[in-house]
Design an enzyme around this catalytic site. Sequence first.
Site, short mmCIF file in Angstrom:
data_model
loop_
_atom_site.label_atom_id
_atom_site.label_comp_id
_atom_site.label_asym_id
_atom_site.label_seq_id
_atom_site.Cartn_x
_atom_site.Cartn_y
_atom_site.Cartn_z
N LYS A 1 -6.40 5.06 7.67
CA LYS A 1 -5.31 6.02 7.50
C LYS A 1 -5.54 7.30 7.14
O LYS A 1 -4.67 8.09 7.73
CB LYS A 1 -4.71 5.18 6.04
CG LYS A 1 -4.25 3.86 5.99
CD LYS A 1 -3.82 3.45 4.64
CE LYS A 1 -3.42 1.95 4.83
NZ LYS A 1 -2.85 1.57 3.57
N SER B 1 0.78 -1.02 -0.01
CA SER B 1 0.03 0.27 0.09
C SER B 1 0.87 1.17 -0.23
O SER B 1 0.25 2.21 -0.35
CB SER B 1 -1.04 0.02 1.34
OG SER B 1 -0.10 -0.01 2.48
#
Length: 817
Positions: free
Chosen positions: A705, A662
């Site tokens: 996030k 990611s």
Amino acid sequence: MVEVDRNALRVAPGELRRRCDPSRLTFRSTADLDPTIDLIGQDRALAAVRFAASIDQPEFNLFALGPPGTGKATAVRALLKAKARGEAIPGDWVYVNNFETSHKPRAMRLPQGRARKLADSMVEVIDELRTAVPAMFESEDYQNRRRAIDEHVRAAQEEAFEALHGKAQAQGIAILKTPMGFAMAPAKDGKVLKPEAFNELPEAERTAVEQKIAALQKELEALLQHVPRLERERQRNIRELNEELAEVAVQQTLSEVEEAFADLSDVREHLKAVERDLIRNVALFLSDGQETPESVVNQPLDSARDARFRRYMVNVMVGNDDGAAGAPIVHEDNPTLGNLIGRVEHLSQMGTLVTDFLLIKPGALHRANGGYLLLDARKVLMAPLSWEALKRALKAQEVALESPADQLGIAGTVSLAPDRIPLSVRVVLFGDRSIYYMLNALDPEFGRLFKVGADFDDTLDRTDDNVDAYAGLIASVVKRHGLKPVDAGGVARTVDEAARLADDTEKLTLHVEALADLLREADHWAGHDGRETITGEDVSRAVRERIHRSDRLKEKAQESITRGIMLVDTDGAAVGQINGLSVLSLGTFAFGRPSRITARARMGAGRLIDIEREVELGGPLHSKGVMILRGFLEGQFAHEVPLSLSASLVFEQSYGGVDGDSASSAELYALLSALSGLPLAQSLAVTGSVNQHGRVQAIGGVNEKIEGFFDLCRARGLTGGQGVLIPKSNVVHLMLREDVVAAVEAGQFAVHAVETIDQGIALLTGVAAGVRGPDGRFPEGSVNARVEARLIAFAEARRKFGARTTDGDAEKSGDVA
């Protein structure tokens, strides 16, 4: 230089959190709804359960797979209960003593409800005989017949002795009884001659006397040898008398039991064996019970039973009473070997472990025989020997009691070998998908024995109809746990949280356990504030309180950044430096954490160094993401020259393992910045993976996030220029906190959705990425033009460096020559 509009790719506030509108709900609270009976959104799985329950084939056992907490166990049990209610109640099973081979108890099947009646009848038989037999043997008739037998033997013995005594007396010989036995001596006038008088007799007379004594001794010897035969005859006559009387008592006592079970041939056969043994061992009823045969376990059936009569009792393994309804459904929560297939217990007696058929204990397979057995797959696999024993039972379609010591080859105590019991059961295993696929891959017998898989889904499509059905599911949770009704606002807020748990605005979680936990906590806070219904604020508070209980480490991580211990910037710009985002999962709580990623580049041999991998902190997925960067550079830039750079990438101040791809887009942005010399905005954080063509791909944990970087920016002060770059394909997963959405609406924070690396690098640098024109060149001043120029320069420098090295080697060779 072309400027870039940073607002072009902003995600609209309405896309950051999809809210359920309470006004579209047609009820005031869940009290107005009928609770959902079946699980919603699980039609495929429930159809598989119905199929496994209805097919009449032995190997179509069921594996219910899916994450824990989805309600699969409750749903399966409810379906099976409805199915079992209309099925026949299975018969009973008992173990009885094998009078011919005592270590091999016999198994008998009886119609439903009759096993306990047989066991009770045998107890009554023994109780009655314990009273009737002693009374019969104390009767005057028995005593007279017994005395007659004794008198007959005594008279025969006395008659034989009298005849021998008369014969000896006629010959002048006396028979004397001494402590050592019988002795003979010469006599005269009825008196025994003394040795001196005997020695004075003429030798011929002495010899005649001695010959007479020798002959009489032989007759006495023959008589004494006949006495034991007379005694054996007496014992035989007494035994026949006892058995004659016992036969009458036993047959009279057993007659009622034989009539009650006359329709069962196995029971009739067993009762005949009991009758024969009782008659042979009638003496057991005449002793005081202080001495028992060694083969009998000295442990009564209960406090009122004599251990001498255990072999006549009945061990009920499965007894379906008259109150039973339908086929049994058994859930074994602790599937050890003994709990699963049964066991033979032992008792310590005189320092030795002994057992008998009454110490055979049933297992879950016995209790579920003729019905359904529910097991947790993980627990079965973790219990030593249980998995193999379960497969053997299903393959053989019979339950065999097995000793762990025998299976492991360990010398154990002498045990029993009971008859095997035929097995007809449908086994249902519950487990997650990893266990199901592992067993399919590694155990060739699994697929043959568990042919049906019920795959329970994690999520449900968020349509209007499904939201209404979800409200019914909420009502069922409220009813099951006895909670306060949830008003329309509370239902809407719960639906929003269900989407957050599903990590998808277009899905709702089917994790029923998590939903129930949320509603129970909301019920607590509603009661705390004195409300009779659960509102949306109660649900929101339950979410906040749950986070607050778990976010200590999150606060510590953020504190280390705000104090400058962990270096992460939220303003300014820097070359080759970017804010990456990762997710830390601690138990049931996950949070996002910003990390600084840096890149350095120089001329080299075309190698990208992943420092995390070099020191063995990077996992394979992270290493794969770094390797993709090389493919992107080779495909995007300087096709006519070799890739001649040496670059390094690292997560700064990372002291643990790093895995996942990611951060690959963030690493690529840092590398492009290092190559182009253009600084990256530190007010932005980045997440997303990338492919070799520069397409930014979706990642997991996008909400955590974004919220992690938002919390850091808010702690330092929101400036309006801060935000996060996410893959555009992740927009459908956005269910951000209300405070994040409010900040975006106020223009204090932003979420940007990008599809390509070109879009992302333009946002981060404020310079257009540039597209290669018809002449094969990127626009002058663009990011890509700067990167390509730098790579071409590296290639040229490497070529010149290689030429100098070659010339120097040639000169050295000439000198040597």
